[in-house]
Design an enzyme around this catalytic site. Structure first.
Site, PDB file in Angstrom:
ATOM      1  N   ASP A 180       0.689  -1.257   0.064  1.00 25.75           N
ATOM      2  CA  ASP A 180       0.025  -0.059   0.095  1.00 25.75           C
ATOM      3  C   ASP A 180       1.030   1.390   0.043  1.00 25.75           C
ATOM      4  OD1 ASP A 180      -1.100  -1.121   3.088  1.00 25.75           O
ATOM      5  OD2 ASP A 180       0.935  -0.035   2.691  1.00 25.75           O
ATOM      6  N   ASP A 231       1.152   4.871   1.544  1.00 25.07           N
ATOM      7  CA  ASP A 231       0.669   5.726   2.601  1.00 25.07           C
ATOM      8  C   ASP A 231       1.368   7.062   2.277  1.00 25.07           C
ATOM      9  OD1 ASP A 231      -0.752   3.824   3.855  1.00 25.07           O
ATOM     10  OD2 ASP A 231       0.962   3.114   5.183  1.00 25.07           O
ATOM     11  N   ASP A 237       8.893   3.383  13.604  1.00 26.22           N
ATOM     12  CA  ASP A 237       9.457   2.484  14.443  1.00 26.22           C
ATOM     13  C   ASP A 237      10.904   2.126  13.685  1.00 26.22           C
ATOM     14  OD1 ASP A 237       8.410   1.221  11.808  1.00 26.22           O
ATOM     15  OD2 ASP A 237       7.435  -0.220  12.744  1.00 26.22           O
TER      16      ASP A 237
HETATM   17  P1  ATP Z   1       3.733  -3.068   5.001  1.00 23.43           P
HETATM   18  O1  ATP Z   1       2.486  -2.440   4.677  1.00 23.43           O
HETATM   19  O2  ATP Z   1       4.588  -3.815   4.026  1.00 23.43           O
HETATM   20  O3  ATP Z   1       3.450  -4.311   6.125  1.00 23.43           O
HETATM   21  P2  ATP Z   1       4.653  -0.895   6.348  1.00 23.43           P
HETATM   22  O4  ATP Z   1       6.208  -0.394   6.820  1.00 23.43           O
HETATM   23  O5  ATP Z   1       3.981  -0.075   5.279  1.00 23.43           O
HETATM   24  O6  ATP Z   1       4.875  -2.279   5.966  1.00 23.43           O
HETATM   25  P3  ATP Z   1       2.149  -0.274   8.081  1.00 23.43           P
HETATM   26  O7  ATP Z   1       2.023  -1.185   9.262  1.00 23.43           O
HETATM   27  O8  ATP Z   1       1.532  -0.473   6.958  1.00 23.43           O
HETATM   28  O9  ATP Z   1       3.862  -0.670   7.611  1.00 23.43           O
HETATM   29  O10 ATP Z   1       2.753   1.159   8.840  1.00 23.43           O
HETATM   30  C1  ATP Z   1       3.096   2.049   7.798  1.00 23.43           C
HETATM   31  C2  ATP Z   1       4.190   2.905   8.210  1.00 23.43           C
HETATM   32  O11 ATP Z   1       3.640   3.441   9.953  1.00 23.43           O
HETATM   33  C3  ATP Z   1       5.328   2.174   8.805  1.00 23.43           C
HETATM   34  O12 ATP Z   1       6.276   2.018   7.799  1.00 23.43           O
HETATM   35  C4  ATP Z   1       5.948   2.827  10.180  1.00 23.43           C
HETATM   36  O13 ATP Z   1       6.775   3.943   9.637  1.00 23.43           O
HETATM   37  C5  ATP Z   1       4.798   3.445  10.761  1.00 23.43           C
HETATM   38  N1  ATP Z   1       4.626   2.674  11.580  1.00 23.43           N
HETATM   39  C6  ATP Z   1       3.619   1.629  11.669  1.00 23.43           C
HETATM   40  N2  ATP Z   1       3.362   0.696  12.853  1.00 23.43           N
HETATM   41  C7  ATP Z   1       4.134   1.403  13.810  1.00 23.43           C
HETATM   42  C8  ATP Z   1       4.528   1.183  15.148  1.00 23.43           C
HETATM   43  N3  ATP Z   1       3.826   0.163  15.918  1.00 23.43           N
HETATM   44  N4  ATP Z   1       5.268   1.897  15.816  1.00 23.43           N
HETATM   45  C9  ATP Z   1       5.972   3.072  15.120  1.00 23.43           C
HETATM   46  N5  ATP Z   1       5.808   3.184  13.654  1.00 23.43           N
HETATM   47  C10 ATP Z   1       5.016   2.167  13.072  1.00 23.43           C
HETATM   48 MG    MG Z   2       1.895  -0.486   4.800  1.00 21.81          MG
END
Ligand code: ATP
Ligand code: MG
Length: 434
Positions: free
Chosen positions: A55, A57, A133
């Site tokens: 996705d 963001d 994170d």
């Molecule tokens: P994917 O969507 O491939 O699983 P992602 O990195 O996009 O990986 P998401 O859970 O969609 O993960 O979260 C988007 C963003 O929000 C992350 O890249 C991170 O920067 C932030 N984020 C998400 N969860 C947390 C958390 N628990 N603590 C801190 N930052 C977070």
């Molecule tokens: Mg994501």
């Protein structure tokens, strides 16, 4: 705090062609209205390592209200920290206003009934970066100049293929223990090493997950196992002792009977393969495999006592589910089919007659059969049975009935039926086959 690094357009590998057009149009509309407008998080990270983002963001300095005024297809969600969803048919793009530090996921600024006490949740782009994170998750791709803005030295970590928490790792894990699981998930997905200080707590902080709501851990479990990297994820979870935290009974059962691990590994391989081939994967089947080891051991123990196989099946299933929902929730729409898959297993022992016919026609026959194949991984003696059911499925309908009803037309009087019933009870007892 590292200084800001700007990786210019010519120096990085992000191409706009790889960004979904809806995300691009949102990015541009925000920019044209004079706001800072960036792709952020997993989208930027995955593009930079050459993977296809799940996705896209977007982060901006526009407030949710300002975003809403810009997009007709916009819905604001969330009570305290409001996010904008810009809808395009069945898809949507999530747009978040830059967020300040220190108040995410904490109830500190909220009363018991969820009322907001302090409103200063928005922040600068830099504050937004450092509350994320991992460093590789905190890169911003700015649509104004197509440069990557890096406030946390994430670009260098990405090139070194290193997963590193921003700030003090122990503190960040305590703030949100789900980051332990996210570390494993990203390490498995990206094939990155985990930087030593980020890695050390993984071995010892698992118990912190006990305080996380089971619903959130359920969601996280699905991401861990149904994202196409289940084999390496499973291996890492076991390596760090984190399987124990998510599936305590499973971890115990596998320690008691390591053979069962073969089945789980095979299940993980199959799941990854199915995702690669764009075949569906279901949480019910996943949980059926993950919870089979404790179910199976309980069943065996109860049968060794005086309990009938039937009662033992139900009781073990009940107990296993009761224990598991203390860690991860397991919605009924998944636990019901999961139990069905389990309860089909003993029925594969009947290779003829109406019972076999009914099994073949059962709506979960295919799942049950796939599960039987998995059980062969730890129990060779099931292989002939599995072969029988493999072969019969390949036959045309008329031949199937010839196999199932060898002396057709089937005419059975009551006495024979009774005896047949007794025989099957015996068969079941002997094999103690769940
Ligand atoms: P994917 O969507 O491939 O699983 P992602 O990195 O996009 O990986 P998401 O859970 O969609 O993960 O979260 C988007 C963003 O929000 C992350 O890249 C991170 O920067 C932030 N984020 C998400 N969860 C947390 C958390 N628990 N603590 C801190 N930052 C977070
Ligand atoms: Mg994501």
């Amino acid at each position: 705090v590292p200084e800001l690094k700007i990786i210019q357009r010519a120096e990085h590998s992000i191409s706009r062609k790889k960004i979904c057009r809806h995300a691009l149009s949102v990015l541009k509309r925000l920019k044209d209205a004079g706001y800072r407008s960036c792709l952020v998080g997993g989208g930027v990270r995955d593009l930079l390592v050459g993977m296809c983002p799940k996705d896209f963001d977007i982060a901006t300095d526009a407030t949710p209200e300002q975003i809403r005024q810009l997009f007709r297809n916009c819905r604001l969600i969330g009570r305290r920290f409001r996010l904008a969803h810009i809808h395009f048919g069945r898809e949507f793009i999530e747009v978040a206003t830059f967020r300040g530090t220190g108040n995410e996921d904490s109830q500190a600024n909220t009363t018991d009934d969820g009322r907001v006490l302090s409103d200063n949740v928005y922040g600068s782009i830099e504050e937004d970066a450092v509350r994320r994170d991992f460093t590789v998750n905190a890169l911003f791709y700015d649509i104004q100049n197509f440069a990557v803005f890096d406030y946390v030295n994430g670009y260098e970590d990405l090139q070194k293929r290193l997963l590193r928490l921003i700030g003090d790792p122990e503190q960040r894990y305590r703030e949100d223990p789900v980051r332990l699981l996210r570390a494993v998930r990203f390490a498995a997905k990206l094939g990155f090493d985990i930087e030593p200080e980020t890695e050390a707590p993984l071995f010892s902080f698992g118990h912190l997950l006990e305080d996380i709501p089971p619903a959130r851990l359920f969601d996280e479990s699905l991401k861990l196992f149904l994202s196409g990297h289940a084999v390496s994820t499973f291996k890492l979870l076991r390596h760090y002792g984190l399987l124990e935290a998510l599936f305590p009974e499973t971890a115990k059962a596998c320690d008691a009977q390591p053979e069962l691990l073969k089945m789980l590994n095979k299940a993980m391989q199959n799941t990854d393969l199915r995702i690669k081939e764009a075949k569906p994967v279901t949480p019910a089947f996943l949980f059926a495999t993950l919870l089979w080891p404790p179910f199976y051991l309980r069943f065996e123990a109860l049968c060794k006592g005086e309990m009938s196989p039937l009662d033992a099946r139900y009781q073990s299933a009940d107990e296993v589910v009761t224990e598991q929902v203390k860690r991860t929730s397991l919605p009924r729409r998944f636990s019901v089919p999961m139990r069905e898959i389990w309860h089909l297993q003993h029925r594969f022992a009947y290779k003829s007659g109406k019972r076999a016919r009914r099994l073949l026609d059962h709506k979960r026959f295919r799942a049950g059969y796939d599960f039987l194949l998995l059980r062969c991984e730890y129990d060779d003696s099931l292989q002939p049975l599995a072969d029988f059911w493999t072969e019969i499925q390949e036959k045309p309908e008329a031949e199937i009935n010839a196999v199932l009803f060898p002396d057709s037309p089937p005419r059975r009087n009551r006495r024979r039926k009774r005896r047949q019933h007794q025989n099957s009870e015996q068969l079941e007892r002997q094999s103690a086959n769940p």
